[in-house]
Scaffold this motif. Structure first.
Motif, PDB file in Angstrom:
ATOM      1  N   LEU A  16       0.839  -1.199   0.000  1.00 29.21           N
ATOM      2  CA  LEU A  16       0.000   0.000   0.000  1.00 29.21           C
ATOM      3  C   LEU A  16       0.869   1.243   0.000  1.00 29.21           C
ATOM      4  O   LEU A  16       1.965   1.269   0.561  1.00 29.21           O
ATOM      5  N   THR A  17       0.365   2.282  -0.613  1.00 27.69           N
ATOM      6  CA  THR A  17       0.963   3.612  -0.498  1.00 27.69           C
ATOM      7  C   THR A  17      -0.023   4.478   0.270  1.00 27.69           C
ATOM      8  O   THR A  17      -1.172   4.664  -0.159  1.00 27.69           O
ATOM      9  N   THR A  18       0.383   4.986   1.417  1.00 31.26           N
ATOM     10  CA  THR A  18      -0.525   5.723   2.289  1.00 31.26           C
ATOM     11  C   THR A  18      -0.744   7.133   1.750  1.00 31.26           C
ATOM     12  O   THR A  18      -0.003   7.609   0.866  1.00 31.26           O
ATOM     13  N   ARG A  75       3.814   6.973   2.267  1.00 35.14           N
ATOM     14  CA  ARG A  75       4.637   5.938   2.879  1.00 35.14           C
ATOM     15  C   ARG A  75       4.282   4.562   2.310  1.00 35.14           C
ATOM     16  O   ARG A  75       3.159   4.326   1.880  1.00 35.14           O
ATOM     17  N   VAL A 122       3.506   0.787   2.978  1.00 37.62           N
ATOM     18  CA  VAL A 122       3.009  -0.082   4.057  1.00 37.62           C
ATOM     19  C   VAL A 122       2.694  -1.449   3.472  1.00 37.62           C
ATOM     20  O   VAL A 122       2.038  -1.565   2.438  1.00 37.62           O
ATOM     21  N   ASP A 133       0.822  -5.057   3.880  1.00 42.15           N
ATOM     22  CA  ASP A 133      -0.313  -5.716   4.531  1.00 42.15           C
ATOM     23  C   ASP A 133      -0.130  -7.221   4.382  1.00 42.15           C
ATOM     24  O   ASP A 133      -0.098  -7.747   3.270  1.00 42.15           O
ATOM     25  N   LEU A 192      -4.745   0.137  10.338  1.00 43.55           N
ATOM     26  CA  LEU A 192      -4.559   1.442   9.724  1.00 43.55           C
ATOM     27  C   LEU A 192      -5.663   2.377  10.206  1.00 43.55           C
ATOM     28  O   LEU A 192      -6.778   1.943  10.479  1.00 43.55           O
ATOM     29  N   ASP A 251      -7.154   6.208   8.990  1.00 46.09           N
ATOM     30  CA  ASP A 251      -7.056   7.240   7.958  1.00 46.09           C
ATOM     31  C   ASP A 251      -5.978   6.889   6.933  1.00 46.09           C
ATOM     32  O   ASP A 251      -5.277   7.761   6.407  1.00 46.09           O
ATOM     33  N   GLY A 252      -5.828   5.604   6.692  1.00 48.47           N
ATOM     34  CA  GLY A 252      -4.883   5.146   5.686  1.00 48.47           C
ATOM     35  C   GLY A 252      -3.448   5.062   6.130  1.00 48.47           C
ATOM     36  O   GLY A 252      -2.591   4.593   5.376  1.00 48.47           O
ATOM     37  N   GLU A 253      -3.152   5.503   7.353  1.00 46.76           N
ATOM     38  CA  GLU A 253      -1.787   5.469   7.874  1.00 46.76           C
ATOM     39  C   GLU A 253      -1.691   4.428   8.996  1.00 46.76           C
ATOM     40  O   GLU A 253      -2.698   3.970   9.532  1.00 46.76           O
ATOM     41  N   TYR A 283       0.319  -4.863   9.721  1.00 46.27           N
ATOM     42  CA  TYR A 283       0.893  -3.899   8.779  1.00 46.27           C
ATOM     43  C   TYR A 283       2.311  -3.520   9.204  1.00 46.27           C
ATOM     44  O   TYR A 283       2.603  -3.369  10.390  1.00 46.27           O
ATOM     45  N   GLU A 293       5.229  -0.649   8.109  1.00 47.24           N
ATOM     46  CA  GLU A 293       5.646   0.496   7.303  1.00 47.24           C
ATOM     47  C   GLU A 293       7.154   0.388   7.061  1.00 47.24           C
ATOM     48  O   GLU A 293       7.941   0.267   7.998  1.00 47.24           O
TER      49      GLU A 293
END
Length: 933
Positions: A314-316, A320, A322, A324, A353, A355-357, A393, A395
């Motif tokens: 994933l790209t936050t 960033r 991340v 999964d 996660l 808010d996506g972070e 997750y 990062e």
């Protein structure tokens, strides 16, 4: 003609590990045979001892589980082979089965010679020495331990595949050592012996937020001795001492909570091989450590048990990267990376996660961050050794060049117990929930039974394992694991003058409950040994804990006084009742005195039963009498003659029903009806916390309300067991709403996405829904009594009992239900089907068919003037009302769902009295559109 039975390979001790910690290890074996109703009439046990002597012992009757060692005690380092042959009551007989081998892993008096050594600092470091192998080696055994965590190497090769050795015990009272056969690692002439050492739990800062402090004092220290047996009969021992040397390695920092920092540029090749130039290293420091004689490890070690690939990269929103892994797990990640020397890759871990972070707020003070600085000489592979994380997750920061998902693998780490049980159903959400329970147990059975594996806690909370132990004992063979932990409980309790601490090892003295008893938490000392006896026929667990059980009951009796009501002191009560405010998790609907007094009764009752089993008749009478008096005081204070609890809340009724505190069947039935009414009043949402949740469905079914249990079990709205599943959970959460419906994390300061306590209901799924329960210790007699739930089309459970595989399950086909049971040889089952038909069956596969049509519902015209009970008891109508309100006013729909008490005598118009006419009109239309049946 039926073939003769086959005797299985016996188990020597409590597990299949090659070294046994006791001179008289118990023996267990299973028999395989297609013969129905097979029962053992007797068995022969043969032992071949290290010197070649052969002995045979005879066992009369059916005993085949934890049979006492029938020979002379083992000597230290003695190797034995044991095999069994059995005779059946039907005249059948087996040949000799395959032999099992074991080695005595304990040491005799004066056998521990190693000195504890280190560097004199907290920083991780390495220790080494060299020695000469002077002849042909017959066998070499390595005994090693640490105040901290260690890894041992002989000539550069690891001594074993275990992690975080020797595990966590109450260091001031008990320390265990590991034993490994390292014969294959030695070579003639010069050899090297190396140890890597870090602080682990020994140097960790325990406590909450700013109160975190070191509990154990001193620097990490290791001790080891290598015993080399030569073929000429002589022996050499290489032991840690002041002649060893130490040097800093590449691990710059490490901590259980903070993570590990590793600088590969500091790695010295060959440091654990002979000939390494260690002139720059310093003489080892003889360490000041607790005055504890190490004892052999009595449970399985921690190991890597599974590896998972990255599910998604994933790209936050912040840009960033991340990873999964698709599963909340406990362990670490292994990376393969290449780049310039001095470049650092950072790995941050989290369970969810937001808010996506990365959602790191629930970690509190735990950084859960690993850092790897590259050596710079090509492709490098690394995983941290001295920490573990709870995460789904990761990062990744500072990755050199293009990132490839194949470069990272998650390694699942926990105590390596055999899997022994499972549950299956076609209800997808319920199946996922049960899978989550299994993953939660795996993550929290890491050396000790912890509450959570991710934040700055990871402690052995006694209340959590008290409610979860029955589920744990079904899913995994955790007898040795929990027996080892109970040794620490007994020692910590003895030091606390009879009080069982809320956490064991007891490392947070600033928390109340380490000096005063706390109900449901301290009761682990009576409940957990009872579970081990019930599920494994482990009488020795009761024997080892009996004095502690009795002392606990006596301590509580002192606090309760002559009235026998335990209403004072610090109590957690029904912890994490869903109605409790986020930062006041102990503010439950059920009075804490009811919880405490019910558990006082329960522990007195369990202590009486244990005394009877151990032949302590006077104690059995004393504690049975005490339990009877407590029950009388409980009823007089908390239950009206008509069956109403003074705390009119589900947990109060569930406790009283499940623990058998009702005066008679009539009062019990009335309590069951009231529990059903309360469950319905809460809209079939969970209204219980840690204490009530494992019991509420049991109490409903026991009093004839399986329909309410079915609705409660399969509810998907918050709070419920399945709500987290609908939110993507892959483990059981600490709070019912650890994540809110909008995807934000619960605002409370205490939130975990991997806690097993609320998964304790899985034991009810195994025993009652599938219908597979022990009716005698160790499942020698099995109870098969499935409960049909309207919401399920099928349910089944399997369990590898001490006698072999058992199974119970059912499946609907229209109005017909097929039932199936499998009973292992040398066991029997008492079967009770939903029709009331009863059977007593022996080994083999059995099946029955009965007619059980689902109830047909007829629906009268519904509208705003319909009774609230009528609406909530009609799932389709309930969903239609909520959908209609939600379509126009989502906030009002949430309030209707969350605050309405669905009680008789009130109409649907009442909770909607302030709703706009458009909402009322939508509800009327939605109800009118429902079919009549």
């Amino acid at each position: 003609m039926t073939p003769d039975p086959i005797a299985g390979r016996p188990r020597i001790g409590l597990d299949a590990e090659p070294f046994v910690p006791d001179p008289r290890p118990a023996l267990s074996w299973r028999t395989a045979t297609p013969a129905r109703d097979w029962a053992q009439a007797g068995a022969d046990i043969e032992v071949v001892r290290g010197g070649g002597a052969r002995e045979t012992a005879h066992v009369a009757g059916g005993d085949s589980v934890l049979v006492p060692w029938p020979f002379a005690p083992l000597e230290p380092r003695e190797q034995v082979q044991v095999r069994v042959r059995v005779r059946g009551a039907d005249g059948s007989a087996s040949g000799w089965g395959e032999p099992a081998e074991a080695t005595a892993g304990f040491l005799g008096p004066g056998g521990w010679r190693a000195r504890f050594i280190g560097s004199g600092s907290e920083r991780p470091h390495r220790l080494r020495t060299e020695f000469t192998v002077r002849g042909r080696v017959r066998r070499a055994l390595l005994y090693a331990t640490a105040f901290g965590v260690y890894d041992a190497r002989i000539n550069g090769a690891p001594a074993d595949d275990a992690e975080l050795k020797p595990g966590w015990t109450s260091y001031q009272w008990r320390l265990t050592f590991d034993v490994n056969d390292v014969t294959a690692l030695l070579r003639p002439g010069r050899n090297a012996f190396g140890i890597e050492l870090a602080g682990g739990w020994y140097t960790e800062r325990f406590g909450f937020r700013d109160a975190a402090r070191r509990f154990y004092q001193g620097d990490p220290a290791a001790a080891a001795q290598l015993v080399i047996e030569y073929e000429d009969g002589t022996t050499d021992t290489v032991a840690t001492g002041g002649d060893w040397r130490w040097g800093h390695g590449p691990v710059v920092e490490s901590g259980i909570y903070q993570g590990e920092t590793y600088d590969a540029r500091l790695h010295e090749n060959g440091w654990a091989r002979p000939g390494f130039a260690d002139a720059a290293w310093l003489p080892a420091v003889l360490a000041e450590v607790p005055d504890v004689l190490p004892e052999p490890r009595s449970g399985p070690p921690v190991r890597v048990t599974e590896r998972l690939n990255v599910r998604q990269v994933l790209t936050t929103p912040a840009g960033r990267t991340v990873l999964d892994f698709g599963q909340n797990l406990v362990g670490r990640v292994r990376i393969t990376v290449g780049g310039p020397a001095g470049h650092t890759v950072t790995l941050r871990h989290a369970e969810v996660l937001e808010d996506g972070e990365l959602g790191t707020r629930p970690l509190r003070n735990a950084a859960a961050t690993d850092r790897y600085t590259l050596r710079g000489d090509g492709e490098e592979t690394w995983a941290p050794s001295w920490t573990f994380h709870g995460f789904r997750y990761v990062e990744v920061g500072g990755w050199p060049g293009d990132f490839a998902a194949s470069a990272v693998t998650a390694e699942v780490i926990h105590t390596d117990m055999p899997r022994t049980g499972g549950f299956t159903t076609g209800h997808e959400l319920l199946q996922r929930f049960h899978d989550n329970v299994v993953w939660g147990m795996r993550g929290n059975f890491l050396s000790v039974p912890t509450d959570c594996p991710q934040r700055d806690e990871r402690l052995g909370w006694t209340g959590d394992i008290q409610v979860f132990a029955p589920t744990a004992a079904f899913l995994y063979d955790c007898d040795g694991f929990l027996r080892s932990w109970l040794r620490d409980v007994v020692l910590e309790q003895r030091a606390a003058d009879g009080v069982v601490p809320m956490v064991v090892p007891a490392v947070i003295p600033q928390v109340p409950g380490l000096s005063e008893p706390v109900a449901a938490w301290g009761d682990a000392i009576s409940v957990v040994p009872g579970v081990l006896h019930e599920r494994y026929a482990d009488t020795e667990a009761l024997r080892a804990c009996f004095d502690a059980m009795a002392r606990w009951v006596d301590v509580v009796g002192e606090r309760a006084g002559e009235g026998l009501l335990w209403e004072g002191g610090v109590q957690f009560g029904d912890w994490l009742d869903p109605d409790a405010p986020p930062d006041l998790p102990g503010r439950a609907k059920t009075d804490a005195g009811i919880v405490a007094t019910a558990y006082f009764f329960r522990s007195a009752q369990l202590t009486s039963r244990a005394a009877a089993l151990l032949g302590r008749d006077a104690d059995a009478r004393h504690y049975a009498g005490l339990a009877g008096r407590i029950a009388g005081a409980f009823r007089a204070a908390y239950i009206t003659p008509g069956g109403r609890m003074m705390s009119d809340a589900p947990t109060a009724y569930a406790l009283a029903i499940a623990f058998g505190l009702a005066a008679d069947g009539q009062q019990r039935a009335a309590m069951g009806r009231r529990l059903r009414d309360l469950v319905r009043a809460h809209g079939y949402h969970i209204a219980t916390g840690f204490v009530g949740t494992p019991l509420v469905c049991e109490a409903l079914v026991e009093t004839g309300h399986a329909d309410a249990a079915s609705r409660l079990l399969t509810q998907t709205e918050c709070p419920s067991w399945l709500y987290p599943v609908t939110m993507g959970a892959t483990t059981v959460w600490e709070r019912w709403d650890s994540m809110l419906e909008d995807g934000s994390i619960n605002p409370g300061q205490m939130t975990s996405f991997n806690h097993y306590a609320l998964g304790g209901v899985a034991d009810w799924l195994h025993r009652r829904v599938a219908g597979l329960a022990p009716a005698a210790p160790g499942y020698r007699r099995i109870r098969v009594a499935p409960v049909l739930l309207d919401a399920l089309d099928d349910a089944a459970a399997w369990h590898d009992t001490p006698y072999g595989r058992a199974y119970a399950g059912w499946r609907r086909d229209g109005g017909t239900v097929e039932f199936r049971a499998e009973v292992p040889p040398n066991a029997r089952a008492a079967v009770r089907l939903p029709s009331g038909a009863e059977y007593d069956v022996g080994s083999g596969v059995h099946g029955w068919t009965e007619r059980h049509a689902r109830p047909r519902r007829t629906r009268s015209a519904l509208g705003l003037d319909s009774d609230l009970v009528t609406v909530v008891d009609d799932p389709e109508a309930y969903r239609a009302v909520l959908a209609a309100v939600r379509s126009l006013d989502p906030e009002r729909a949430a309030a209707l769902r969350g605050t309405t008490r669905w009680t008789p005598g009130r109409t649907l118009r009442d909770p909607l009295s302030k709703a706009p006419l458009t909402v009322l009109d939508a509800v009327e239309k939605a109800l009118a559109a429902l079919p009549s049946a």
